[in-house]
Scaffold this active site. Structure first.
Site, PDB file in Angstrom:
ATOM      1  N   HIS A 142       0.865  -1.185   0.000  1.00  0.00           N
ATOM      2  CA  HIS A 142       0.000   0.000   0.000  1.00  0.00           C
ATOM      3  C   HIS A 142       0.906   1.240   0.000  1.00  0.00           C
ATOM      4  CE1 HIS A 142      -2.782   2.938   1.869  1.00  0.00           C
ATOM      5  NE2 HIS A 142      -3.751   2.158   1.442  1.00  0.00           N
ATOM      6  N   GLN A 169      -4.598  -5.179   7.007  1.00  0.00           N
ATOM      7  CA  GLN A 169      -5.590  -6.120   6.479  1.00  0.00           C
ATOM      8  C   GLN A 169      -5.550  -7.483   7.171  1.00  0.00           C
ATOM      9  OE1 GLN A 169      -7.952  -5.227   4.526  1.00  0.00           O
ATOM     10  NE2 GLN A 169      -7.194  -3.322   3.645  1.00  0.00           N
ATOM     11  N   ASP A 188       2.956  -4.561   8.190  1.00  0.00           N
ATOM     12  CA  ASP A 188       1.752  -3.758   7.995  1.00  0.00           C
ATOM     13  C   ASP A 188       0.562  -4.709   8.156  1.00  0.00           C
ATOM     14  OD1 ASP A 188      -0.519  -2.585   7.006  1.00  0.00           O
ATOM     15  OD2 ASP A 188       0.390  -1.831   5.162  1.00  0.00           O
ATOM     16  N   LYS A 204     -10.827  -0.575  10.358  1.00  0.00           N
ATOM     17  CA  LYS A 204     -11.015  -1.769   9.518  1.00  0.00           C
ATOM     18  C   LYS A 204     -11.399  -2.987  10.362  1.00  0.00           C
ATOM     19  CE  LYS A 204      -7.446  -0.361   6.192  1.00  0.00           C
ATOM     20  NZ  LYS A 204      -8.175   0.204   5.064  1.00  0.00           N
ATOM     21  N   CYS A 250      -4.947   2.434  -3.615  1.00  0.00           N
ATOM     22  CA  CYS A 250      -3.711   2.941  -2.987  1.00  0.00           C
ATOM     23  C   CYS A 250      -2.549   1.969  -3.192  1.00  0.00           C
ATOM     24  CB  CYS A 250      -3.907   3.251  -1.510  1.00  0.00           C
ATOM     25  SG  CYS A 250      -5.166   4.489  -1.211  1.00  0.00           S
TER      26      CYS A 250
HETATM   27  N1  C6P Z   1      -6.376   0.367   2.667  1.00  0.00           N
HETATM   28  C1  C6P Z   1      -8.177   0.014   1.090  1.00  0.00           C
HETATM   29  O1  C6P Z   1      -9.254   0.320   0.565  1.00  0.00           O
HETATM   30  P1  C6P Z   1      -5.127   3.737   6.991  1.00  0.00           P
HETATM   31  O2  C6P Z   1      -5.682   4.556   5.854  1.00  0.00           O
HETATM   32  O3  C6P Z   1      -3.959   4.406   7.648  1.00  0.00           O
HETATM   33  O4  C6P Z   1      -6.169   3.288   7.957  1.00  0.00           O
HETATM   34  O5  C6P Z   1      -4.611   2.366   6.335  1.00  0.00           O
HETATM   35  C2  C6P Z   1      -3.687   2.407   5.278  1.00  0.00           C
HETATM   36  C3  C6P Z   1      -3.431   1.018   4.767  1.00  0.00           C
HETATM   37  C4  C6P Z   1      -2.185   0.461   4.959  1.00  0.00           C
HETATM   38  N2  C6P Z   1      -1.902  -0.789   4.563  1.00  0.00           N
HETATM   39  C5  C6P Z   1      -2.822  -1.554   3.933  1.00  0.00           C
HETATM   40  C6  C6P Z   1      -2.475  -2.947   3.553  1.00  0.00           C
HETATM   41  C7  C6P Z   1      -4.097  -1.045   3.692  1.00  0.00           C
HETATM   42  O6  C6P Z   1      -4.998  -1.816   3.079  1.00  0.00           O
HETATM   43  C8  C6P Z   1      -4.406   0.276   4.103  1.00  0.00           C
HETATM   44  C9  C6P Z   1      -5.737   0.882   3.794  1.00  0.00           C
HETATM   45  C10 C6P Z   1      -7.706   0.798   2.287  1.00  0.00           C
HETATM   46  O7  C6P Z   1      -7.493  -0.910   0.655  1.00  0.00           O
HETATM   47  C11 C6P Z   1      -7.837   2.262   2.064  1.00  0.00           C
HETATM   48  S1  C6P Z   1      -6.753   2.871   0.832  1.00  0.00           S
END
Ligand code: C6P
Length: 418
Positions: free
Chosen positions: A131, A212, A209, A235, A375
């Protein structure tokens, strides 16, 4: 193929009743079918009511007041930290730092540990499936500090090229491996415990990370031997605006603060300052108190259901979703095709229909999916597609909703056929 609810590990009707938003019409006469859970999950009443209760009954700042309300808020805020500690099996609550989310957690590591430790000649090893929030902070820092950022490729089945990862570790001066646990596009689950072992063998640290993975499966930082783990509350049935950085205590102790201001200090004079103990050294200013307490309620909810059960539910549903999508002529699926040991997302292109048009047509049927690059532009470049559609399921989704998605695709095809 069709599927009954009997196959699932818990009572889906009961779970769905916990989420008020699922029990409304999306458009007039159309129930909401929410398949955009990888972007953000829905919230159960217990989380909504916990936040409401904080604002109604004991709203006050934490760690500052001597009065009853502040004490009560502080107790609830710290109790949430303890719940998160247990949820990810961290050794100490001092290793659990509240942030705004995964993005901020990764930025914290880059700007604190990275800025203090990385120098020209060093390598930070990432992957092409990351991401943006696990790419851009490292790119910015590499430009400033002069280290090299390298990326492990993926194989044609969407899994990580482990041979190249091993080779990179053996031949490059890697200081940090920074890698997603579960891909938000491919659904790939990376073998992070094995990668941690390899990284440590070569003297590198590992940042996982978990944006997910933590919402969808049991994640144990000690079993993985992760040096850092980043994830987001929104999430995992929790509120927006809160996330976690887990870090091993020894490491966090040596790291300088990133953001500075109130609460993160021990003593301030006009000449200089000293830092508060962990985890407060990394929690400058008034924290996101309501959200942290809400995250505690989210952890309670997930723990009651059981993360093994959540994972089992999603595995059955993901296998079903992939099978049904594969049956539709014109669907091209990305990522590992086997639903077992795979994250709960299905990313696809459908015939000549642009994913944005498809998402709009599905929305008219009450079905929320995401379209775009999610993203992960470098991954889309790597796959040779500009945009994809993505359906992502969570603990409350049903096979009937997957059937509706499939019907929606056939309807969309008819619209485009004129
Ligand atoms: N992915 C998706 O629709 P934040 O925005 O900080 O809560 O998470 C960022 C992020 C980081 N790593 C991974 C693997 C992610 O999937 C995400 C967020 C969302 O896939 C929003 S772009």
């Amino acid at each position: 193929m069709s599927m009954t609810r009997q196959a699932f590990p818990y009572d889906l009707d009961q779970v769905r009743a916990d989420f008020p938003i699922l029990n409304q019409e999306h458009h007039a006469g159309t129930p909401l079918i929410y398949l955009d859970n990888a972007a953000s999950s829905q919230k159960p009443l217990s989380v909504i009511e916990t936040i409401d209760d904080y604002y109604r009954r004991y709203n006050a700042n934490v760690h500052r007041g001597i009065h009853k309300l502040s004490e009560e808020a502080t107790v609830a805020y710290e109790a949430a930290r303890v719940k998160v500690r247990k949820f990810i099996n961290a050794g100490s609550k001092r290793e659990v730092i509240f942030t705004r989310g995964t993005t901020e957690s990764i930025n914290l590591v880059a700007n604190s540990w990275g800025r203090a430790n990385l120098k020209p000649g060093d390598v930070v090893l990432s992957t092409v499936m990351e991401h943006h929030s696990n790419i851009v902070p490292w790119q910015l820092l590499a430009a400033e500090k002069g280290f090299t950022l390298r990326y492990v490729p993926i194989l044609s089945d969407g899994t990580l090229d482990m041979d190249t990862l091993r080779q990179e570790l053996a031949t490059q001066p890697v200081r940090l491996v920074t890698i997603m646990h579960m891909s938000n596009v491919l659904g790939t689950i990376n073998p992070v415990a094995e990668i941690a072992r390899l990284a440590h063998e070569h003297g590198a640290l590992i940042l996982v990370d978990g944006a997910q993975s933590v919402p969808h499966m049991p994640v144990d930082v000690q079993a993985i031997d992760a040096d850092f783990l980043a994830f987001s509350g929104h999430k995992m049935v929790g509120p927006t605006g809160v996330g976690i950085l887990y870090g091993k205590r020894d490491l966090l102790e040596t790291m300088p603060p990133w953001m500075s201001g109130g609460d993160m200090i021990s003593r301030v004079t006009l000449e200089g300052s000293t830092w508060n103990d962990l985890p407060y050294k990394f929690e400058a200013g008034t924290p996101n108190i309501a959200q942290a307490i809400g995250l505690g309620a989210a952890v309670d909810y997930l723990s009651r259901l059981g993360m093994k059960q959540v994972q089992a539910h999603e595995q059955i549903l993901t296998e079903y979703m992939l099978e049904r999508l594969a049956e539709v002529p014109g669907v091209t699926l990305y990522g590992p095709q086997n639903g077992a040991n795979r994250g709960a997302v299905a990313t696809f292109r459908f015939a000549e229909i642009h994913p944005h048009d498809l998402a709009q047509l599905l929305d008219a049927e009450g079905i929320a999916v995401r379209a775009g690059h999610h993203c992960a532009m470098p991954l889309h470049d790597y796959l040779g597609v500009g945009a994809t559609a993505r359906a992502s399921v969570y603990l409350y989704n049903t096979p009937v909703e997957i059937d509706a998605l499939i019907e929606g695709l056939y309807k969309a095809k008819k619209v485009f056929a004129g």
